[in-house]
Write an enzyme that holds these catalytic residues in place. Structure first.
Site, PDB file in Angstrom:
ATOM      1  N   PRO A  48      83.251  23.659  25.012  1.00  0.00           N
ATOM      2  CA  PRO A  48      83.897  24.417  26.019  1.00  0.00           C
ATOM      3  C   PRO A  48      83.358  25.622  26.178  1.00  0.00           C
ATOM      4  CG  PRO A  48      85.534  23.310  24.400  1.00  0.00           C
ATOM      5  CD  PRO A  48      83.943  23.257  23.949  1.00  0.00           C
ATOM      6  N   CYS A  49      83.157  26.086  27.511  1.00  0.00           N
ATOM      7  CA  CYS A  49      82.161  27.459  27.795  1.00  0.00           C
ATOM      8  C   CYS A  49      82.657  28.664  28.218  1.00  0.00           C
ATOM      9  CB  CYS A  49      81.492  26.811  28.749  1.00  0.00           C
ATOM     10  SG  CYS A  49      82.010  26.184  30.196  1.00  0.00           S
TER      11      CYS A  49
END
Length: 369
Positions: free
Chosen positions: A97-98
């Site tokens: 997840p960014c």
């Protein structure tokens, strides 16, 4: 490098399928694309149990492991999936997840932990020493590669004799009908070849190529609810927003259509013709879509208005613009949760382009053995 792999410390088998473990798998965009390329997905791992039903419904033959990577132990994964160390046919994928590295994120506090996920993934790569490694993320992870741990990871891979490709790619060059820039790392210790995603030849796919009545999307109005798995569901609009859209030109029109109307213009936009014009804007038929974010169901969050219908794009339209097939099943509890899963996904067509590069390299190596 490939000739050195025929030793007892490495598992090499001609005509053997590449098998992958997809860390941070979410709803399965990367896994699905890799399967399309010919890679066998052993398992997807994710902390968010809300994506389990979607993953299981689409990634056939793969196990879903509900786990927090911070707590997951290497030996536990090794035993559960019967993995081997130093396996040339093993691919580890880490699309963490960014949120922390995204330029559009507004709450860094909520996403602080995500900045360390690459370091946790590194732990598994070090333990298994797979033939291939793939990392996909937002471009921000490259701009701040020292802080993200990417710098250290790349140096470590190169010291372990991996040939490492890392670059920001535009996914519309790979069959995705959308402009989206993504950082991609492909590490290969099987050959001395730097692997890049395999581009799609010919013109880019546009909104017209995948949306519209001619592509099986009947005209609908704002607020339409589709109870079927096709999910042609769209968010509702209030009267003011409907009036705004009614005078926004078709095929690329923007808020400039009413920028001097004090009643219709958003207060902060009134008489302002510069700045960000995508909010409340329509998509163009003959261009790839803008980046499909987790808020693509909302016209106030980007250029997410249908090219000629007075509504935001539907959930299925957003998924198709992400290159998911129309039969892909999404199982979520709300429009917002479904859109988040779609917007956060790795576009399957892009994942397939990455997978093809690995498959082609592996086949060449097998022929050389």
């Amino acid at each position: 490098m490939g000739s050195k792999k025929n030793t007892s410390t490495h598992t090499v088998a001609a005509n053997k399928t590449i098998k992958a473990v997809d860390f941070f798998c979410s709803g399965g965009g990367m896994s699905y694309g890799m399967q399309r390329a010919g890679i066998e997905i052993l398992a997807g791992i994710d902390f968010d149990q809300n994506c389990e039903a979607t993953y299981r419904a689409n990634i056939r033959g793969a196990e879903f492991i509900h786990a927090d990577v911070f707590d997951l132990k290497e030996k536990e994964l090794e035993k559960r999936l019967s993995l081997n160390k130093n396996d040339d046919n093993l691919l580890l994928i880490g699309c963490s997840p960014c949120q922390f590295w995204s330029i559009i994120n507004t709450s860094k506090e909520k996403s602080k932990q995500s900045k360390n996920l690459l370091k946790e993934f590194h732990r598994f790569v070090a333990y298994f020493n797979p033939g291939y490694v793939v990392v996909e993320n937002v471009p921000g992870v490259l701009r701040r590669k020292e802080e993200s741990g990417l710098d250290e990871f790349i140096v470590w891979l190169e010291n372990r004799h991996y040939k490492v490709h890392f670059k920001v790619h535009e996914v519309s060059n790979y069959g995705v009908p959308q402009h989206r820039k993504r950082f991609t790392l492909i590490a290969n210790r099987i050959t001395n070849t730097e692997l890049e995603p395999v581009p799609v030849k010919g013109k880019k796919i546009t909104v017209r190529d995948v949306l519209g009545e001619h592509n099986g999307f009947p005209k609908i109005k704002q607020g339409h609810k589709d109870p079927t798995e096709f999910m042609h569901t769209v968010a509702g609009l209030n009267a003011l927003n409907l009036e705004r859209l009614s005078i926004t030109p078709h095929d690329g029109g923007t808020r400039l259509a009413y920028v001097y109307d004090q009643r219709l213009a958003v207060p902060c936009h009134y008489k302002k013709t510069d700045g960000f014009k995508d909010i409340y804007g329509r998509m163009w038929w003959d261009r790839p879509a803008p980046t499909i974010t987790t808020k693509f169901f909302s016209i106030s969050n980007g250029r997410f208005v249908h090219p000629n219908e007075d509504r935001a794009i539907s959930l299925r339209e957003g998924a198709v613009l992400q290159s998911f097939p129309k039969h892909y099943i999404f199982k979520a509890s709300s429009i917002a949760n479904t859109a988040r899963m779609i917007g956060n996904a790795v576009p399957p067509k892009y994942a397939e382009a990455v997978g093809k590069a690995i498959i082609q390299n592996h086949h060449k190596q097998q022929l050389a053995l």
